[in-house]
Design a protein around this motif. Structure first.
Motif, PDB file in Angstrom:
ATOM      1  N   TYR A 171       0.748  -1.319  -0.113  1.00  0.00           N
ATOM      2  CA  TYR A 171       0.051  -0.057   0.041  1.00  0.00           C
ATOM      3  C   TYR A 171       0.703   1.182   0.015  1.00  0.00           C
ATOM      4  CZ  TYR A 171      -2.993   3.675   1.528  1.00  0.00           C
ATOM      5  OH  TYR A 171      -3.712   4.806   1.501  1.00  0.00           O
ATOM      6  N   GLY A 172       1.708   1.400   0.897  1.00  0.00           N
ATOM      7  CA  GLY A 172       2.889   2.302   0.864  1.00  0.00           C
ATOM      8  C   GLY A 172       3.576   2.658  -0.338  1.00  0.00           C
ATOM      9  N   LEU A 173       3.819   1.702  -1.215  1.00  0.00           N
ATOM     10  CA  LEU A 173       4.517   1.732  -2.382  1.00  0.00           C
ATOM     11  C   LEU A 173       3.534   2.427  -3.503  1.00  0.00           C
ATOM     12  CD1 LEU A 173       6.867  -1.137  -2.229  1.00  0.00           C
ATOM     13  CD2 LEU A 173       7.620   1.216  -2.594  1.00  0.00           C
ATOM     14  N   LEU A 174       2.377   1.830  -3.190  1.00  0.00           N
ATOM     15  CA  LEU A 174       1.341   2.310  -4.389  1.00  0.00           C
ATOM     16  C   LEU A 174       1.066   3.923  -4.078  1.00  0.00           C
ATOM     17  CD1 LEU A 174      -0.791   1.311  -6.512  1.00  0.00           C
ATOM     18  CD2 LEU A 174      -2.497   1.463  -4.562  1.00  0.00           C
ATOM     19  N   GLU A 175       0.850   4.272  -2.790  1.00  0.00           N
ATOM     20  CA  GLU A 175       0.869   5.582  -2.815  1.00  0.00           C
ATOM     21  C   GLU A 175       2.099   6.581  -3.246  1.00  0.00           C
ATOM     22  OE1 GLU A 175      -1.245   7.756  -1.102  1.00  0.00           O
ATOM     23  OE2 GLU A 175      -2.721   6.617   0.149  1.00  0.00           O
ATOM     24  N   LEU A 176       3.266   6.012  -2.987  1.00  0.00           N
ATOM     25  CA  LEU A 176       4.452   6.691  -3.606  1.00  0.00           C
ATOM     26  C   LEU A 176       4.429   6.576  -5.279  1.00  0.00           C
ATOM     27  CD1 LEU A 176       7.152   5.331  -1.251  1.00  0.00           C
ATOM     28  CD2 LEU A 176       6.240   7.779  -1.389  1.00  0.00           C
ATOM     29  N   GLN A 177       3.994   5.501  -5.786  1.00  0.00           N
ATOM     30  CA  GLN A 177       3.973   5.480  -7.225  1.00  0.00           C
ATOM     31  C   GLN A 177       2.999   6.532  -7.673  1.00  0.00           C
ATOM     32  OE1 GLN A 177       3.685   0.943  -7.302  1.00  0.00           O
ATOM     33  NE2 GLN A 177       5.196   1.235  -9.151  1.00  0.00           N
ATOM     34  N   LEU A 178       2.075   6.398  -7.045  1.00  0.00           N
ATOM     35  CA  LEU A 178       0.832   7.513  -7.716  1.00  0.00           C
ATOM     36  C   LEU A 178       1.272   8.910  -7.355  1.00  0.00           C
ATOM     37  CD1 LEU A 178      -2.421   5.648  -6.717  1.00  0.00           C
ATOM     38  CD2 LEU A 178      -1.425   5.835  -8.646  1.00  0.00           C
ATOM     39  N   SER A 179       2.021   9.084  -6.430  1.00  0.00           N
ATOM     40  CA  SER A 179       2.621  10.631  -6.242  1.00  0.00           C
ATOM     41  C   SER A 179       3.680  10.845  -7.245  1.00  0.00           C
ATOM     42  CB  SER A 179       3.135  10.638  -4.716  1.00  0.00           C
ATOM     43  OG  SER A 179       2.090  10.414  -3.964  1.00  0.00           O
ATOM     44  N   VAL A 180       4.640  10.080  -7.530  1.00  0.00           N
ATOM     45  CA  VAL A 180       5.936  10.115  -8.403  1.00  0.00           C
ATOM     46  C   VAL A 180       5.606  10.120  -9.719  1.00  0.00           C
ATOM     47  CG1 VAL A 180       8.073   9.207  -8.928  1.00  0.00           C
ATOM     48  CG2 VAL A 180       7.293   9.174  -6.496  1.00  0.00           C
ATOM     49  N   ALA A 181       4.674   9.172 -10.261  1.00  0.00           N
ATOM     50  CA  ALA A 181       4.510   9.092 -11.650  1.00  0.00           C
ATOM     51  C   ALA A 181       4.106  10.366 -12.279  1.00  0.00           C
ATOM     52  CB  ALA A 181       3.422   8.099 -12.000  1.00  0.00           C
ATOM     53  N   PRO A 182       3.027  11.273 -11.831  1.00  0.00           N
ATOM     54  CA  PRO A 182       2.676  12.353 -12.593  1.00  0.00           C
ATOM     55  C   PRO A 182       3.701  13.474 -12.759  1.00  0.00           C
ATOM     56  CG  PRO A 182       0.982  11.638 -10.998  1.00  0.00           C
ATOM     57  CD  PRO A 182       2.237  10.945 -10.442  1.00  0.00           C
ATOM     58  N   ILE A 183       4.966  13.264 -12.056  1.00  0.00           N
ATOM     59  CA  ILE A 183       6.077  14.287 -12.334  1.00  0.00           C
ATOM     60  C   ILE A 183       6.391  14.125 -13.660  1.00  0.00           C
ATOM     61  CG2 ILE A 183       8.347  14.502 -11.715  1.00  0.00           C
ATOM     62  CD1 ILE A 183       7.828  13.581  -8.797  1.00  0.00           C
ATOM     63  N   VAL A 184       6.059  13.074 -14.501  1.00  0.00           N
ATOM     64  CA  VAL A 184       6.877  13.009 -15.773  1.00  0.00           C
ATOM     65  C   VAL A 184       5.899  13.930 -16.564  1.00  0.00           C
ATOM     66  CG1 VAL A 184       7.164  11.291 -17.785  1.00  0.00           C
ATOM     67  CG2 VAL A 184       7.330  10.572 -15.294  1.00  0.00           C
ATOM     68  N   THR A 185       4.767  14.099 -16.040  1.00  0.00           N
ATOM     69  CA  THR A 185       3.827  14.940 -17.167  1.00  0.00           C
ATOM     70  C   THR A 185       4.085  16.622 -16.900  1.00  0.00           C
ATOM     71  OG1 THR A 185       2.013  15.320 -15.419  1.00  0.00           O
ATOM     72  CG2 THR A 185       2.081  13.334 -16.836  1.00  0.00           C
ATOM     73  N   ARG A 186       4.998  16.950 -15.945  1.00  0.00           N
ATOM     74  CA  ARG A 186       5.165  18.368 -15.542  1.00  0.00           C
ATOM     75  C   ARG A 186       5.830  18.998 -16.941  1.00  0.00           C
ATOM     76  NH1 ARG A 186       7.109  17.973  -9.390  1.00  0.00           N
ATOM     77  NH2 ARG A 186       5.208  17.329  -8.403  1.00  0.00           N
ATOM     78  N   ALA A 187       6.504  18.245 -17.754  1.00  0.00           N
ATOM     79  CA  ALA A 187       7.310  18.737 -18.862  1.00  0.00           C
ATOM     80  C   ALA A 187       6.376  19.504 -19.704  1.00  0.00           C
ATOM     81  CB  ALA A 187       7.864  17.662 -19.544  1.00  0.00           C
ATOM     82  N   PHE A 188       5.095  19.137 -19.596  1.00  0.00           N
ATOM     83  CA  PHE A 188       4.037  19.715 -20.856  1.00  0.00           C
ATOM     84  C   PHE A 188       3.036  20.680 -20.030  1.00  0.00           C
ATOM     85  CE2 PHE A 188       5.027  15.145 -21.961  1.00  0.00           C
ATOM     86  CZ  PHE A 188       5.632  15.485 -23.085  1.00  0.00           C
ATOM     87  N   ALA A 189       3.136  20.697 -18.614  1.00  0.00           N
ATOM     88  CA  ALA A 189       2.311  21.497 -17.875  1.00  0.00           C
ATOM     89  C   ALA A 189       1.979  23.185 -18.475  1.00  0.00           C
ATOM     90  CB  ALA A 189       2.654  21.502 -16.535  1.00  0.00           C
ATOM     91  N   GLY A 190       2.915  23.505 -18.945  1.00  0.00           N
ATOM     92  CA  GLY A 190       2.729  24.805 -19.356  1.00  0.00           C
ATOM     93  C   GLY A 190       2.244  25.060 -20.535  1.00  0.00           C
ATOM     94  N   ARG A 191       1.763  24.206 -21.407  1.00  0.00           N
ATOM     95  CA  ARG A 191       1.153  24.152 -22.818  1.00  0.00           C
ATOM     96  C   ARG A 191      -0.046  23.384 -22.875  1.00  0.00           C
ATOM     97  NH1 ARG A 191       5.837  21.261 -26.520  1.00  0.00           N
ATOM     98  NH2 ARG A 191       6.907  20.506 -24.658  1.00  0.00           N
ATOM     99  N   ALA A 192      -0.453  22.604 -21.847  1.00  0.00           N
ATOM    100  CA  ALA A 192      -1.497  21.583 -21.852  1.00  0.00           C
ATOM    101  C   ALA A 192      -2.741  22.100 -22.090  1.00  0.00           C
ATOM    102  CB  ALA A 192      -1.280  20.650 -20.342  1.00  0.00           C
ATOM    103  N   ALA A 193      -2.775  23.512 -21.624  1.00  0.00           N
ATOM    104  CA  ALA A 193      -4.413  24.089 -21.592  1.00  0.00           C
ATOM    105  C   ALA A 193      -4.561  24.436 -23.191  1.00  0.00           C
ATOM    106  CB  ALA A 193      -4.514  25.129 -20.641  1.00  0.00           C
ATOM    107  N   GLN A 194      -3.636  24.806 -24.086  1.00  0.00           N
ATOM    108  CA  GLN A 194      -3.783  25.320 -25.262  1.00  0.00           C
ATOM    109  C   GLN A 194      -3.592  24.021 -26.196  1.00  0.00           C
ATOM    110  OE1 GLN A 194      -1.570  27.020 -23.293  1.00  0.00           O
ATOM    111  NE2 GLN A 194      -3.312  28.389 -22.708  1.00  0.00           N
ATOM    112  N   HIS A 195      -3.219  22.878 -25.677  1.00  0.00           N
ATOM    113  CA  HIS A 195      -2.910  21.807 -26.494  1.00  0.00           C
ATOM    114  C   HIS A 195      -4.135  20.997 -26.913  1.00  0.00           C
ATOM    115  CE1 HIS A 195      -1.186  18.014 -28.575  1.00  0.00           C
ATOM    116  NE2 HIS A 195      -0.151  18.873 -29.033  1.00  0.00           N
TER     117      HIS A 195
END
Length: 267
Positions: A171-195
């Protein structure tokens, strides 16, 4: 069958921006498939003929996936880039088998399948003549990833039945995975709304989290109601310690000692 709907929005394969996004996504996939070489260690440490057969088959499949993604790169005329550090962490090999089947197969490859099936299969434009052949390759990958997930879920359930205490670090590792995985998407955060495709990203991340949470409940280690902060910290600490231990564990072979029993003979 996809569980998420992008509403028909698709990438433009002639757009420099969209090609850059696909380059990033496909580069993560390529690295993940390259880690298929870890199957060799898993085969060495297999404790049953069933497990040995699975890892032998998976090794062939993962190396084939590596070639398929290389062909996709060449078809789209883009060059792979190094993987994101989060992908490298989440793809790390576990010598501790109960963590391997849980983190790599059940959860990790489940998230990978979300990307391949829900994102790539929907958002690559069928109007481009290169895409139908690419989707045929992705369909092969998706089908075989489903096999790997099924193995991970089967083994995870077995370990939870044999060692109920594992539900806490799981359970603890699942919480961590769900917290860490979205970090990958931050590269696109600035242009997400317009794309037109990336604007679905926040909703897609929530969809993946909800699916994984439900998967954990079905496997039997995620409670119906999310626990309080105290238990979450306890479980995450236990999970991290177990993960660190797994990175220093040594694989040992046992099948040469148990093969007669595995084959149905009485030694």
């Amino acid at each position: 069958m996809s569980d998420f709907d992008f509403g028909g929005d698709a990438f433009d394969l002639n757009s420099a921006e969209d090609r850059e996004i696909l380059q990033f996504v496909l580069s993560q996939a390529l690295f993940g498939e390259a880690t298929g070489v870890y199957c060799g260690k898993s085969l060495y440490a297999a404790t049953s003929l069933e497990a040995a057969r699975f890892y032998l088959r998976q090794a062939r499949q993962e190396l084939n996936h590596l070639e398929l993604f290389a062909e996709i790169f060449r078809t789209l005329e883009i060059t792979p880039k190094p993987a994101h550090w989060v992908i490298k962490v989440l793809s790390a090999h576990n010598n501790y088998y109960p963590l391997k089947v849980f983190m790599e197969h059940a959860i990790g490859e489940g998230m990978v399948l979300d990307i391949f099936r829900d994102v790539m299969m929907q958002t690559l434009p069928d109007s481009d003549p290169r895409v139908p052949e690419i989707k045929k390759k992705l369909a092969v990958v998706c089908r075989e990833e489903e096999e790997h997930i099924a193995w991970g879920e089967k083994e995870t359930k077995r370990f939870l039945a044999e060692s109920p205490w594992l539900r806490h670090p799981y359970y603890g590792l699942l919480e961590l995975q769900l917290s860490v995985a979205p970090i990958v998407t931050r590269a696109f955060a600035g242009r997400a709304a317009q794309h037109k495709v990336l604007r679905h990203l926040p909703r897609f991340v929530d969809h993946v989290k909800a699916r994984v949470w439900k998967q954990g409940q079905e496997l039997g280690f995620v409670p119906a109601v999310r626990p309080g902060l105290g238990y979450r910290l306890f479980a995450m600490t236990w999970g991290v310690l177990l993960f660190i231990r797994s990175q220093f564990s040594r694989s040992t072979s046992t099948l040469e000692k148990t093969y007669l029993t595995e084959l149905g003979f009485t030694p």
